[in-house]
Design a protein around this motif. Structure first.
Motif, PDB file in Angstrom:
ATOM      1  N   ARG A 280      34.098  -0.137   6.686  1.00 48.08           N
ATOM      2  CA  ARG A 280      33.831  -1.051   7.629  1.00 48.08           C
ATOM      3  C   ARG A 280      32.893  -0.871   8.683  1.00 48.08           C
ATOM      4  O   ARG A 280      32.148  -1.790   9.108  1.00 48.08           O
ATOM      5  CB  ARG A 280      35.208  -1.009   8.459  1.00 48.08           C
ATOM      6  CG  ARG A 280      35.281  -2.405   9.416  1.00 48.08           C
ATOM      7  CD  ARG A 280      36.662  -2.411  10.004  1.00 48.08           C
ATOM      8  NE  ARG A 280      36.825  -1.731  11.150  1.00 48.08           N
ATOM      9  CZ  ARG A 280      37.988  -1.181  11.845  1.00 48.08           C
ATOM     10  NH1 ARG A 280      39.112  -1.469  11.291  1.00 48.08           N
ATOM     11  NH2 ARG A 280      37.698  -0.373  12.563  1.00 48.08           N
ATOM     12  N   GLN A 281      32.425   0.343   8.824  1.00 48.80           N
ATOM     13  CA  GLN A 281      31.298   0.618   9.922  1.00 48.80           C
ATOM     14  C   GLN A 281      29.923   0.153   9.165  1.00 48.80           C
ATOM     15  O   GLN A 281      29.021  -0.417  10.090  1.00 48.80           O
ATOM     16  CB  GLN A 281      31.342   1.982  10.143  1.00 48.80           C
ATOM     17  CG  GLN A 281      30.042   2.561  11.129  1.00 48.80           C
ATOM     18  CD  GLN A 281      30.084   3.852  11.288  1.00 48.80           C
ATOM     19  OE1 GLN A 281      30.153   4.662  10.475  1.00 48.80           O
ATOM     20  NE2 GLN A 281      29.950   4.276  12.642  1.00 48.80           N
ATOM     21  N   ARG A 282      29.848   0.579   7.806  1.00 50.73           N
ATOM     22  CA  ARG A 282      28.443   0.230   7.060  1.00 50.73           C
ATOM     23  C   ARG A 282      28.459  -1.465   7.359  1.00 50.73           C
ATOM     24  O   ARG A 282      27.348  -2.045   7.355  1.00 50.73           O
ATOM     25  CB  ARG A 282      28.409   0.728   5.960  1.00 50.73           C
ATOM     26  CG  ARG A 282      28.134   1.842   5.912  1.00 50.73           C
ATOM     27  CD  ARG A 282      27.766   2.536   4.336  1.00 50.73           C
ATOM     28  NE  ARG A 282      28.871   2.147   3.331  1.00 50.73           N
ATOM     29  CZ  ARG A 282      30.050   3.050   3.384  1.00 50.73           C
ATOM     30  NH1 ARG A 282      30.164   3.984   4.033  1.00 50.73           N
ATOM     31  NH2 ARG A 282      30.905   2.577   2.500  1.00 50.73           N
ATOM     32  N   ARG A 283      29.727  -2.041   7.139  1.00 45.50           N
ATOM     33  CA  ARG A 283      29.580  -3.574   6.982  1.00 45.50           C
ATOM     34  C   ARG A 283      29.451  -4.238   8.294  1.00 45.50           C
ATOM     35  O   ARG A 283      28.439  -5.295   8.333  1.00 45.50           O
ATOM     36  CB  ARG A 283      30.967  -4.155   6.321  1.00 45.50           C
ATOM     37  CG  ARG A 283      30.997  -5.369   6.322  1.00 45.50           C
ATOM     38  CD  ARG A 283      30.373  -5.870   4.909  1.00 45.50           C
ATOM     39  NE  ARG A 283      30.457  -7.472   5.029  1.00 45.50           N
ATOM     40  CZ  ARG A 283      29.640  -8.157   4.472  1.00 45.50           C
ATOM     41  NH1 ARG A 283      28.709  -7.709   3.541  1.00 45.50           N
ATOM     42  NH2 ARG A 283      29.973  -9.500   4.268  1.00 45.50           N
ATOM     43  N   GLU A 284      29.865  -3.737   9.264  1.00 47.18           N
ATOM     44  CA  GLU A 284      29.232  -3.948  10.728  1.00 47.18           C
ATOM     45  C   GLU A 284      27.966  -3.909  10.959  1.00 47.18           C
ATOM     46  O   GLU A 284      27.324  -4.786  11.760  1.00 47.18           O
ATOM     47  CB  GLU A 284      30.430  -3.422  11.833  1.00 47.18           C
ATOM     48  CG  GLU A 284      31.812  -3.922  11.628  1.00 47.18           C
ATOM     49  CD  GLU A 284      32.772  -3.168  12.675  1.00 47.18           C
ATOM     50  OE1 GLU A 284      32.446  -2.396  13.208  1.00 47.18           O
ATOM     51  OE2 GLU A 284      33.941  -3.511  12.609  1.00 47.18           O
TER      52      GLU A 284
ATOM     53  N   VAL B 267      25.202  -6.127   9.934  1.00 45.81           N
ATOM     54  CA  VAL B 267      24.780  -7.437  10.517  1.00 45.81           C
ATOM     55  C   VAL B 267      24.208  -7.246  11.951  1.00 45.81           C
ATOM     56  O   VAL B 267      23.300  -7.636  12.280  1.00 45.81           O
ATOM     57  CB  VAL B 267      26.242  -8.125  10.832  1.00 45.81           C
ATOM     58  CG1 VAL B 267      25.971  -9.274  11.665  1.00 45.81           C
ATOM     59  CG2 VAL B 267      27.158  -8.490   9.564  1.00 45.81           C
ATOM     60  N   VAL B 268      24.919  -6.036  12.595  1.00 46.07           N
ATOM     61  CA  VAL B 268      24.058  -5.883  13.875  1.00 46.07           C
ATOM     62  C   VAL B 268      22.682  -5.366  13.670  1.00 46.07           C
ATOM     63  O   VAL B 268      21.718  -5.785  14.452  1.00 46.07           O
ATOM     64  CB  VAL B 268      24.889  -4.720  14.550  1.00 46.07           C
ATOM     65  CG1 VAL B 268      24.283  -4.139  15.669  1.00 46.07           C
ATOM     66  CG2 VAL B 268      26.557  -5.270  15.034  1.00 46.07           C
ATOM     67  N   VAL B 269      22.222  -4.408  12.929  1.00 40.87           N
ATOM     68  CA  VAL B 269      21.027  -3.942  12.559  1.00 40.87           C
ATOM     69  C   VAL B 269      19.867  -5.192  12.494  1.00 40.87           C
ATOM     70  O   VAL B 269      18.889  -5.106  13.112  1.00 40.87           O
ATOM     71  CB  VAL B 269      21.028  -2.672  11.707  1.00 40.87           C
ATOM     72  CG1 VAL B 269      19.347  -2.363  11.240  1.00 40.87           C
ATOM     73  CG2 VAL B 269      21.726  -1.711  12.145  1.00 40.87           C
ATOM     74  N   PRO B 270      20.190  -5.900  11.108  1.00 39.36           N
ATOM     75  CA  PRO B 270      19.251  -7.038  11.094  1.00 39.36           C
ATOM     76  C   PRO B 270      19.055  -7.988  12.532  1.00 39.36           C
ATOM     77  O   PRO B 270      17.827  -8.159  12.723  1.00 39.36           O
ATOM     78  CB  PRO B 270      19.545  -7.714  10.134  1.00 39.36           C
ATOM     79  CG  PRO B 270      20.547  -6.689   9.063  1.00 39.36           C
ATOM     80  CD  PRO B 270      21.078  -5.820  10.296  1.00 39.36           C
TER      81      PRO B 270
ATOM     82  N   ARG C 187      16.378  -3.704   4.847  1.00 39.39           N
ATOM     83  CA  ARG C 187      15.776  -4.058   3.854  1.00 39.39           C
ATOM     84  C   ARG C 187      16.887  -4.665   2.928  1.00 39.39           C
ATOM     85  O   ARG C 187      16.348  -5.679   2.033  1.00 39.39           O
ATOM     86  CB  ARG C 187      15.018  -2.903   3.008  1.00 39.39           C
ATOM     87  CG  ARG C 187      13.992  -2.251   3.821  1.00 39.39           C
ATOM     88  CD  ARG C 187      12.583  -2.543   3.088  1.00 39.39           C
ATOM     89  NE  ARG C 187      11.526  -1.607   3.839  1.00 39.39           N
ATOM     90  CZ  ARG C 187      10.727  -2.120   4.628  1.00 39.39           C
ATOM     91  NH1 ARG C 187      10.702  -3.525   4.739  1.00 39.39           N
ATOM     92  NH2 ARG C 187       9.829  -1.633   5.270  1.00 39.39           N
ATOM     93  N   GLU C 188      18.103  -4.375   2.882  1.00 32.95           N
ATOM     94  CA  GLU C 188      19.016  -5.147   2.123  1.00 32.95           C
ATOM     95  C   GLU C 188      19.604  -6.227   2.490  1.00 32.95           C
ATOM     96  O   GLU C 188      20.409  -7.146   2.179  1.00 32.95           O
ATOM     97  CB  GLU C 188      19.849  -3.993   1.980  1.00 32.95           C
ATOM     98  CG  GLU C 188      19.696  -2.850   0.890  1.00 32.95           C
ATOM     99  CD  GLU C 188      20.791  -2.073   0.477  1.00 32.95           C
ATOM    100  OE1 GLU C 188      21.936  -2.002   0.834  1.00 32.95           O
ATOM    101  OE2 GLU C 188      20.537  -1.150  -0.661  1.00 32.95           O
ATOM    102  N   SER C 189      19.172  -6.660   3.914  1.00 34.31           N
ATOM    103  CA  SER C 189      19.920  -7.686   4.497  1.00 34.31           C
ATOM    104  C   SER C 189      19.032  -8.972   4.201  1.00 34.31           C
ATOM    105  O   SER C 189      17.641  -8.873   3.588  1.00 34.31           O
ATOM    106  CB  SER C 189      19.432  -7.748   6.192  1.00 34.31           C
ATOM    107  OG  SER C 189      18.095  -7.870   6.438  1.00 34.31           O
ATOM    108  N   PRO C 190      19.620 -10.193   4.395  1.00 33.56           N
ATOM    109  CA  PRO C 190      18.872 -11.373   3.979  1.00 33.56           C
ATOM    110  C   PRO C 190      17.427 -11.621   4.714  1.00 33.56           C
ATOM    111  O   PRO C 190      16.357 -11.881   4.226  1.00 33.56           O
ATOM    112  CB  PRO C 190      19.591 -12.397   4.648  1.00 33.56           C
ATOM    113  CG  PRO C 190      21.022 -12.097   4.305  1.00 33.56           C
ATOM    114  CD  PRO C 190      20.864 -10.509   4.841  1.00 33.56           C
TER     115      PRO C 190
END
Length: 184
Positions: A112-116, A119-122, A163-166
């Motif tokens: 859950r933390q990685r998933r959040e 979104v936040v980081v990108p 890098r893994e974000s859209p």
């Protein structure tokens, strides 16, 4: 405006800019850029599915709905096959048919933390790039985001999330995600 899955990134961005100039809201996943990227991701998901990641099938269905894309034949035939396993009593549970999302090795809280943060980081990086367009995408930018008090990870992890974000994929179309792992 329609989209062409054979576009280059530059062509997709130009079509997106034109659509936004004609009233499309920024970030709308049904715009030309969203559809173009969604089509690219569907190809990646097909490879993951063929490599044994059964959850890639459900991710592909979501991607089709999110970007209003036609459902590829491999997605529809595999969904029907797996759905029918439950319907006809060949699989006891939906997890048996489609794969369990959380295995014993996958910790829910860490996920859950990685998933959040994914979104936040990108979004933080995008905000910096929008307000400071000459900022290079690199170690200094990732370290800067890592120093923000509410992001509990380092610069290398920030870079991986970007890098893994859209956004990261769009700004670096040659980036390859790590090989898919079979989910047990």
């Amino acid at each position: 405006m329609d989209f062409d899955p054979k576009w280059t990134l530059e062509e997709a961005l130009a079509a997106q800019e034109e659509a936004e100039a004609n009233g499309l809201e920024w970030g709308d996943p049904t715009g030309p850029l969203g559809k173009w990227d969604g089509t690219r991701v569907l190809k990646e998901l097909q490879g993951s599915y063929e490599a044994g990641d059964t959850l890639a099938l459900l991710a592909a269905i979501r991607r089709c709905f999110q970007h209003e894309l036609p459902v590829p034949e491999w997605v529809s035939s595999e969904f029907i096959r797996r759905y029918d396993q439950v319907l006809n009593g060949r699989a006891k549970t939906w997890d048996d048919a489609f794969g369990a999302f959380f295995s014993k090795q996958k910790r829910f809280v860490g996920y859950r933390q990685r998933r959040e943060l994914s979104v936040v980081v990108p979004l933080r990086i995008r905000r910096i790039l929008d307000t400071e367009p000459n900022t290079p995408i690199g170690k200094e930018l990732f370290a800067r985001v890592a120093e923000m008090s509410d992001i509990p990870i380092g610069g290398d992890a920030i870079e991986k999330l970007w890098r893994e974000s859209p956004f990261g994929r769009l700004f670096n179309p040659n980036f390859k995600k790590s090989k898919p792992k079979k989910i047990s």
